[in-house]
Scaffold this active site. Structure first.
Site, PDB file in Angstrom:
ATOM      1  N   GLU A  97      -0.813  -8.303   5.312  1.00 29.39           N
ATOM      2  CA  GLU A  97      -0.653  -8.253   6.536  1.00 29.39           C
ATOM      3  C   GLU A  97      -1.860  -8.426   7.256  1.00 29.39           C
ATOM      4  O   GLU A  97      -2.146  -8.747   8.574  1.00 29.39           O
ATOM      5  CB  GLU A  97       0.446  -7.280   7.040  1.00 29.39           C
ATOM      6  CG  GLU A  97      -0.286  -5.901   7.219  1.00 29.39           C
ATOM      7  CD  GLU A  97      -0.408  -5.324   5.880  1.00 29.39           C
ATOM      8  OE1 GLU A  97      -0.808  -6.025   4.882  1.00 29.39           O
ATOM      9  OE2 GLU A  97      -0.753  -3.990   5.984  1.00 29.39           O
ATOM     10  N   CYS A 108       0.808  -1.244  -0.055  1.00 30.42           N
ATOM     11  CA  CYS A 108      -0.089  -0.073   0.045  1.00 30.42           C
ATOM     12  C   CYS A 108       1.053   1.327  -0.197  1.00 30.42           C
ATOM     13  O   CYS A 108       1.516   1.348  -1.096  1.00 30.42           O
ATOM     14  CB  CYS A 108      -1.001  -0.052   1.074  1.00 30.42           C
ATOM     15  SG  CYS A 108      -2.349   1.110   1.140  1.00 30.42           S
ATOM     16  N   HIS A 128      -3.809  -5.553   1.292  1.00 25.16           N
ATOM     17  CA  HIS A 128      -2.820  -5.837   2.526  1.00 25.16           C
ATOM     18  C   HIS A 128      -2.931  -7.302   2.616  1.00 25.16           C
ATOM     19  O   HIS A 128      -3.412  -7.566   3.588  1.00 25.16           O
ATOM     20  CB  HIS A 128      -3.452  -5.036   3.502  1.00 25.16           C
ATOM     21  CG  HIS A 128      -3.421  -3.555   3.345  1.00 25.16           C
ATOM     22  ND1 HIS A 128      -2.537  -2.895   3.998  1.00 25.16           N
ATOM     23  CD2 HIS A 128      -4.138  -2.655   2.525  1.00 25.16           C
ATOM     24  CE1 HIS A 128      -2.307  -1.500   3.692  1.00 25.16           C
ATOM     25  NE2 HIS A 128      -3.551  -1.355   3.039  1.00 25.16           N
TER      26      HIS A 128
END
Lengths: 227, 102
Positions: A197, A85, A195
């Site tokens: 994560e 990002c 994302h």
């Protein structure tokens, strides 16, 4: 064990999730943006957020952080670097990845789960993924519209540098050719807007993002063992 | 420095402004592009192009123009007037530069 270094800029906000995600695959440490020594780090993660308040352009100021000189050297030596990002925006601004991220075509902040297809398994962060695999991972950004001039896009496709593409109907921001993530020519620097994560535990809906960290950990084992 | 999205790149901000105009009674306005203006005081104009290329604009997606206005500094460096004065400078062809300069 592979050691991940997660860079923390003023304004980063996904650094702790990146730390937690990487920690499931290896050992993860936070790196303050003033750090200039990446000794002992096997893989670098440039996390999401709003580094330097997104002033000027997202990622434009973070690229001049002291740590970014070390990251550029680390990348030039073949070290794996993942930009997520805002981290992707930083790597593009720093010239470590091709292209740029423009404001979303819909002018709105998008925050939703999307389906992303892994196109290439020959990068530092996708070695453990089957090409064609669909990952369910979230996006949340204002400037995620991938752009490069048409001839540059042709080159990226020809060189196999398009690593992630939004599945049909899932392009959330008007990205050129549905591109969600790319890699550099060396295939060790990878960036994507979604994302991974935030998708490392079924509790939050998906653990499809773990594969990226696990791939880097698996690829990093020999290097870690040599140290 | 005047920085704007390159020709041919979708500028959703400009589009949103353009779509709002007829509702306010402004007809016949098209091709709205929204950029940004950066004002600064510099002792010399020598490195302004480089400054645009490296930081203020992203030449891949933005064009820039530099306009120099010769005037007394509005924000002198020191209270005792120790700031070096620049000599008058006429705008030259190099002042409207950029075009992305790739």
């Amino acid at each position: 064990m592979t050691v991940f270094g997660v860079i923390q800029f003023p304004g980063s906000c996904d650094d702790r999730d990146a730390l937690a995600g990487a920690d499931r695959a290896g050992e993860a440490r936070m790196l303050w943006h003033e750090e200039t020594d990446l000794g002992g780090i096997d893989a670098v993660i440039v996390p999401g957020g709003f580094s330097y308040g997104d002033y000027l352009r997202a990622g434009a100021i973070a690229r001049f952080s002291p740590v970014m000189g070390a990251v550029a050297e680390f990348a030039a030596d073949g070290g794996p670097v993942l930009g997520i990002c805002n981290g992707f925006q930083v790597l593009c601004e720093a010239g470590l990845l091709p292209g740029a991220l423009l404001p979303n075509a819909g002018l709105r902040f998008v925050c939703r789960q999307v389906e992303v297809e892994v196109e290439r398994a020959d990068t530092a962060f996708t070695g453990g993924c089957e090409p064609g695999t669909r990952l369910s991972i979230p996006v949340k950004h204002m400037s995620g519209r991938y752009f490069a001039p048409a001839d540059a896009l042709d080159d990226l496709e020809a060189n196999g540098q398009v690593v992630f593409r939004y599945a049909e109907g899932h392009n959330p921001n008007g990205s050129a050719r549905g591109i969600a993530g790319v890699c550099g020519e060396g295939r060790n620097v990878v960036g994507l807007m979604p994302h991974p994560e935030h998708a490392v535990d079924p509790l939050t809906g998906s653990d499809d993002g773990l594969g990226l960290f696990a791939s880097a950990a698996a690829a990093g084992e020999p290097a870690a063992a040599r140290r | 420095m005047l920085i704007r999205p390159k020709e041919g790149i979708l500028d959703p901000q400009g589009k949103a402004v353009e779509r709002a105009l007829p509702a306010l009674g402004f007809e016949g306005v098209s091709h709205v592009r929204v950029g940004r203006l950066v004002e600064l005081e510099a002792e010399s104009a020598d490195h302004l192009g480089e400054l645009c290329e490296k930081l203020l604009a992203n030449p891949l997606i933005e064009d820039y123009e530099i306009e120099t206005v010769d005037q007394e500094p509005r924000h002198p460096r020191t209270a005792d007037g120790a700031r070096r004065r620049t000599s008058p400078r006429q705008p030259g062809p190099g002042d409207v530069g950029g075009g992305g300069g790739q």
